[in-house]
Every structure is written in C-alpha cells, then in structure tokens.
Design a protein around this motif. Structure first.
Motif, PDB file in Angstrom:
ATOM      1  N   GLN A   1       0.829  -1.212   0.000  1.00 48.27           N
ATOM      2  CA  GLN A   1       0.000   0.000   0.000  1.00 48.27           C
ATOM      3  C   GLN A   1       0.862   1.260   0.000  1.00 48.27           C
ATOM      4  O   GLN A   1       0.577   2.217  -0.734  1.00 48.27           O
ATOM      5  CB  GLN A   1      -0.934  -0.014   1.211  1.00 48.27           C
ATOM      6  CG  GLN A   1      -2.034  -1.061   1.135  1.00 48.27           C
ATOM      7  CD  GLN A   1      -2.875  -1.092   2.397  1.00 48.27           C
ATOM      8  OE1 GLN A   1      -2.349  -1.123   3.510  1.00 48.27           O
ATOM      9  NE2 GLN A   1      -4.187  -1.090   2.242  1.00 48.27           N
ATOM     10  N   ILE A   2       1.912   1.266   0.807  1.00 44.66           N
ATOM     11  CA  ILE A   2       2.783   2.444   0.872  1.00 44.66           C
ATOM     12  C   ILE A   2       3.524   2.631  -0.450  1.00 44.66           C
ATOM     13  O   ILE A   2       3.624   3.755  -0.967  1.00 44.66           O
ATOM     14  CB  ILE A   2       3.768   2.313   2.047  1.00 44.66           C
ATOM     15  CG1 ILE A   2       3.010   2.484   3.374  1.00 44.66           C
ATOM     16  CG2 ILE A   2       4.900   3.330   1.939  1.00 44.66           C
ATOM     17  CD1 ILE A   2       3.857   2.206   4.601  1.00 44.66           C
ATOM     18  N   ALA A   3       4.034   1.540  -1.004  1.00 44.52           N
ATOM     19  CA  ALA A   3       4.742   1.642  -2.282  1.00 44.52           C
ATOM     20  C   ALA A   3       3.818   2.162  -3.376  1.00 44.52           C
ATOM     21  O   ALA A   3       4.212   3.032  -4.175  1.00 44.52           O
ATOM     22  CB  ALA A   3       5.310   0.271  -2.672  1.00 44.52           C
ATOM     23  N   SER A   4       2.590   1.678  -3.413  1.00 44.53           N
ATOM     24  CA  SER A   4       1.630   2.106  -4.447  1.00 44.53           C
ATOM     25  C   SER A   4       1.284   3.579  -4.301  1.00 44.53           C
ATOM     26  O   SER A   4       1.269   4.334  -5.278  1.00 44.53           O
ATOM     27  CB  SER A   4       0.364   1.250  -4.365  1.00 44.53           C
ATOM     28  OG  SER A   4       0.647  -0.107  -4.619  1.00 44.53           O
ATOM     29  N   LYS A   5       1.009   4.005  -3.059  1.00 44.10           N
ATOM     30  CA  LYS A   5       0.638   5.402  -2.827  1.00 44.10           C
ATOM     31  C   LYS A   5       1.822   6.342  -3.084  1.00 44.10           C
ATOM     32  O   LYS A   5       1.660   7.435  -3.625  1.00 44.10           O
ATOM     33  CB  LYS A   5       0.109   5.582  -1.399  1.00 44.10           C
ATOM     34  CG  LYS A   5      -1.321   5.084  -1.194  1.00 44.10           C
ATOM     35  CD  LYS A   5      -1.780   5.354   0.226  1.00 44.10           C
ATOM     36  CE  LYS A   5      -3.258   5.040   0.389  1.00 44.10           C
ATOM     37  NZ  LYS A   5      -4.114   6.017  -0.329  1.00 44.10           N
ATOM     38  N   ALA A   6       3.015   5.915  -2.694  1.00 46.93           N
ATOM     39  CA  ALA A   6       4.198   6.751  -2.915  1.00 46.93           C
ATOM     40  C   ALA A   6       4.521   6.877  -4.399  1.00 46.93           C
ATOM     41  O   ALA A   6       4.927   7.950  -4.866  1.00 46.93           O
ATOM     42  CB  ALA A   6       5.394   6.173  -2.158  1.00 46.93           C
TER      43      ALA A   6
END
Length: 520
Positions: free
Chosen positions: A312-317
């Motif tokens: 989730q963090i990788a996708s949002k970043a």
C-alpha cells in the motif's frame, strides 16, 4: 507413520466467520469507527490480516532476499548493518578523539556533524569508516528535514524518489554511466515511532528505487541509512527517548537498513555527553549481540500485515511521485503538520512524560543549553511548561472529588495529566463529604482553579451546592467541571465556568489559562 498436517483437526475459519464473530462482539457498534485505524497517509489499517489479504501481491512475495525488487533486502544470507555514530564535538581534536573512542567501543563508522578540516577530523581513522555530514554531498538524498517538518510517509518517499531521480539525471548528464551514478546515490532517512509503518516504509523505498534504476537499465536498489527520529524526541522525561529510539532502531534493522544512527536521548536539549552517546551506541549493540537481529534475513517476511502495508505504501508513494510538484510540496507538508498538531493538541498523539503522565517534580529550563528551534511534535507542550517554569508562578489546581468513586477517580487522573502538561501543581483529594470541608481545604491550599470531579448525573446537584459558595468565598477562583455533560448550559447557569474533557484542545485551553492566570 501418520503424515497428517499438524493442525489438520482444526477446521479452517473463513473471513466471513471471523467478521460475523466480530460483529456479534461489537453489539451494534460501528465497525469502522471502533476497529479501523486510518493513518495520516490515507491507509485504512484493519484489526487483523489473513493470507487472503496478500493474494493480490504475489509480485512482492515471490522474490528472495537479494533479488529484484529487493523487498526482502539486499543481502542473501544475513541482515548485518553498519552501526554509525554521530560526533557532536566542534573542536577537530576533540571530535577526532570522540570518533576513535566510538570506534573502539562498538561503532562501525562515525559521522562528523561539524567542521570542514577532514584531515584533522579523521586523522588516524580508516577512511571507509568516516562520513561527513557537515560537507555537502548531493548524492546523499536526505529527507530528515521533511520528516521533522511533519511530512507523512508518502510525502517522505515521493520527495526521496524525486530528489534521487534529479541526481541520477545530473550525474548521467555530466558523463557518468547509469551504473556509476547509481553506485554513488544513497538515501538518508528518519525512522519514526509508528513501528510497522516504518518497517514498511524502508522496504517500500527499496522497491520503488529498484524500479527507478530498472528504467536506467541498472539492476540494484537503494542504499539506505536510517536515523532515529528527532520529531518525537522530548525535553521533559527525556529518558523515555531511550525507549523511543530503541523501537525505531528495531524498525530500521528489521526492514534491512544498510546503516543506522541512534540519536542520543539528550541531543534535543544539550550536546550529548559520553554517557548518552554510549547508551545510543549500546542500543544497536544490544540489537545485534543480544537479540541477533543481524542474523535473520528479512524477519518481517510473510507477515500479512507488513507485506500488505509495504504494498500500500509503495503504491501510494509511486502515485505521489508521478504527480510530484516541487511548488506545492511545502504546503502539503504544512497541511500534514496541522493534522498531526491537532492530534497532539487533543492528546490523541501521545508523548509520555510531556502531554501524558508528566513528571511534575521535573524542572528543565536550567538544563537546556541549545536552541529549541527545531520543529518537533512535543514542542507545543514543552513551550507551555517552560513558560510556567520561567515565569516563577506555578498555578495550583484543586481537585474537588465527590460522588461516584470510579468516575471521580478517573476524572481526577485525567485532570492531573491535563494541567500537569503545563507544569501546574495539582492538589488531589480523597473524596470531599461536605461543602464546608471542601471550602476549608480550598482556603488551606489557596488554588487558582477548582475542578469538580464526579459523575455526569451528579453534577447538577453538586454544582448548585458547591459553586455559589466558592464564588462568594473566592470571587476570582476559576470553577471547572471535569467532563462533557449533556446539561452543560444548566451547569453554567449554576456557576460552572468551563468544561475539560477528552475532546478539549489541550493547547488552546492551557494557552488561555496561561494568560488568564498571568503566566504567559
């Protein structure tokens, strides 16, 4: 011999069955409000995770340590990292001596924070063990200032990627090959106290940078130096900072950082001394030599929760990076800071010893020897308390406890913490049985504030009985009710002047009392 699986006699439980049980236990309460934690990054964290949560991220799970996209880390057989220690001495000779002492007592490398005479600073030290923070190196992408300014994780990562890409372009345009440029670039980031999110942040940075390098035809990923946060370091009850940096260093180690710096617990208000530097160094030595964190490759691998957070963090970043605008990032970080500040002011973001459970005997104004000009979460509370200390006036708060035992104790504890945040003296009582007894105690203690602590249903009777007498005997005294009762208007009419409860903005309220009581 039976080849039955270990848990064969335990039937599988479906997600639907779990959810049905949870709903029954909630007894009609709102599932979202009660059990879903919404982070500042816009991620909804569930109360539990199962294998099904990772079904859509096989790209993340099916790679071994040392393989693209390096979620598992860059090392295949171990998880060792460089223990790096900051050197706070400004005199070159003293800095050199401190560096040698650190290296002799467990540090793998040192970083000089001050001075430009590199020969004097590093004299007699293996050059591979030396770093210079005081000398600009554009190939080291630092995000500490953004972290300390209030940036959330997605903002930190998008800034890191943008700055890294700019440096890659600058180096390749200057004639270096992509491989040469990539080899020079490293990332220096802060690690905060949101334990699992910080683990996922470092893992996500490796994934994202590996994909950036892939576009240049380079197989590799980010070299990451992690430093414990200064944003949550506190002046008051500063020994608690030792605990904060320990969990932060654990996050960095578990995530596979290449090197880690632990900031000494007292660095926020003074130049660290030999003892605080030793404790900071020993945090990492303990994680290695007693906990063996360096021997386990990617200890978080397979955690449904961490793997999902990483994705989730990788996708949002990545999305934030694609839409990155240098002209608007400052405002975005300011908005993020305001969100955090609101949580801090309501004490929903807790700093033990500062805005919750303060040590009222502690005095710090004479111990501060550096400027407290860095933006930190606890700073807004520290400013109030230091203001009280420096004023020479310490307001007294008298707790008039009466009625229901459980509620008066709970509310008395809440009020102690509330006014303790500003350094006020709080006078507790063990239940007051009559108005005359209470008035005598108020005369004896001479407080500026009286807070009635009881049960909502009992307040109207108590306020009508107590507050008119208080107002007559002590016209200038402030009369407060602990809680947020529904009949607040009736209580005001009976003499209550204010209400303090969990939704109160503590900073706004205490700032107003500082002015009212002549402390500001």
């Amino acid at each position: 011999m039976s080849q039955e699986k270990l848990f064969a006699e335990f039937p599988d439980v479906s997600t639907e069955e779990w959810e049905a049980t949870i709903q029954a236990d909630l007894k009609g309460a709102d599932y979202e409000k009660k059990l879903i934690w919404k982070t500042l990054e816009g991620i909804s964290v569930k109360p539990y995770y199962r294998k099904a949560d990772t079904d859509g991220i096989s790209w993340l799970l099916n790679n071994l340590p040392g393989e693209f996209p390096f979620a598992r880390g860059t090392k295949k057989t171990e998880n060792n990292w460089e223990i790096r220690e900051n050197i706070y001495e400004t005199d070159p000779a003293a800095a050199n001596a401190a560096a040698k002492n650190a290296l002799q007592h467990g540090a793998d490398a040192v970083c000089f924070l001050y001075g430009t005479d590199t020969n004097a600073l590093a004299a007699g030290i293996d050059p591979s063990k030396v770093h210079f923070d005081s000398i600009e190196n554009k190939s080291v992408i630092k995000t500490h200032n953004y972290h300390n300014a209030g940036a959330n994780i997605i903002q930190e990562l998008s800034i890191a990627l943008y700055a890294g890409l700019e440096q890659m372009d600058a180096l390749t345009e200057a004639g270096q090959t992509a491989e040469q440029a990539a080899a020079q670039i490293s990332f220096s980031i802060s690690v905060g106290s949101r334990y699992f999110l910080e683990i996922a942040k470092i893992r996500a940075l490796r994934i994202l940078w590996a994909n950036v390098l892939k576009e240049y035809g380079v197989t590799g990923t980010a070299k990451i130096h992690a430093c414990t946060s200064m944003w949550n370091a506190t002046v008051f009850d500063s020994n608690v900072n030792m605990l904060r940096v320990t969990t932060e260093a654990m996050s960095a180690a578990i995530a596979g950082a290449d090197s880690i710096t632990v900031i000494p617990y007292d660095a926020v208000f003074k130049k660290p001394d030999e003892f605080s530097c030793r404790i900071a160094r020993n945090v990492q030595l303990l994680l290695k030599n007693e906990c063996n964190f360096h021997k386990i490759v990617d200890p978080s691998a397979g955690s449904y929760y961490i793997e999902t957070l990483t994705d989730q963090i990788a996708s949002k970043a990545l999305e934030a990076f694609k839409n990155f605008d240098p002209n608007t990032i400052e405002k975005a970080i300011e908005d993020s800071w305001k969100q955090k500040e609101k949580l801090i002011a309501q004490r929903r973001e807790v700093f033990i010893g500062t805005n919750q459970y303060p040590n009222l005997q502690e005095k710090m104004s004479d111990k501060i020897t550096v400027q407290l000009n860095m933006r930190r979460g606890p700073h807004i509370f520290e400013a109030l308390r230091l203001q009280t200390e420096k004023s020479g006036k310490t307001p007294k708060v008298f707790l008039w406890t009466a009625g229901d035992l459980a509620m008066r104790l709970a509310r008395a504890t809440f009020i102690k913490n509330f006014f303790g945040c500003a350094g006020y003296t709080v006078i507790d009582t063990n239940g007051i049985s009559s108005v005359s007894e209470g008035i005598e105690l108020v005369k004896k203690n001479n407080p500026q504030i009286v807070v009635l602590c009881s049960k909502d249903e009992e307040y109207i009777g108590l306020v009508k009985e107590i507050f008119p007498v208080l107002e007559k005997e002590f016209p200038g005294i402030v009369r407060i009710v602990a809680g947020n009762p529904k009949d607040a208007e009736d209580l005001k009419a009976a003499g209550a002047q204010d209400f303090v409860h969990v939704l109160t903005n503590v900073i706004d309220s205490l700032s107003a009392y500082q002015k009212k009581l002549g402390v500001a």
